[in-house]
Design a protein around this motif. Sequence first.
Motif: not given
Length: 216
Positions: A23-24, A27-30, A32-33, A83, A131, A139
């Motif tokens: 996950l780390q 992901i560059t920006n929360p 995205m989730l 999200d 993505f 994501v």
Amino acid sequence: RQAVQVVPQQLDPAKRDAYLLALQALITNPEMLVFGDEAHKTRAEEERRHGYYRRGGGGANVRKYITAGTSGGGNYTFFGAADLNGFVNEMCSLHETGKGPAEVDPNKGTVTSQTFYEWMRDYVAPNMGNFSRGEPRSVFVLDNAPVHFHDDLEDLAQQQGFYLLYLHPYGYDENPIEHCYAQYKSCLRKNAPNGLGMWELHDLGLNAVTRDNMIR
């Protein structure tokens, strides 16, 4: 009184750590989730075969609160996606589980991997970001329940450009959508006596979950 966190005995710490590392790395920006799951109508269906629920938590008992104007007695599965801002309304769908032998409506009947795939294809995929460009909602995170696996699901994600990530086994506590379902259920319980129709109740439940709820 001190809160006690209950950890499933089946939880594999190594697999959990591997998931968190993945996950780390992704992901560059929360923003995205997106987290997805489904909530079933009965207590038996709420008991996840590949996870753990605290007492009083888990999936929303939709049947108890949404019954008005339904042909199948109000038996629903709520396919949800959330999200950082709460439920993504355009990705959410109600699936009527009450179905007679002559029923041909694809929106009714038992939830299977095919039903789940069709929800992903029709509601989730068209609203996901890309993505590779680091776009918001790019994501999609799922637990490893059997209905979440379909032969064409990874191909769908690749074609639409989003990343499909599965939680580690028994990773209920890593999926914040379960807290969204709890708030959704609370809203239904509060407003059900007001004589609202099923879609009005559903909309209220969706909008009850806000960004403040998600990040506090």
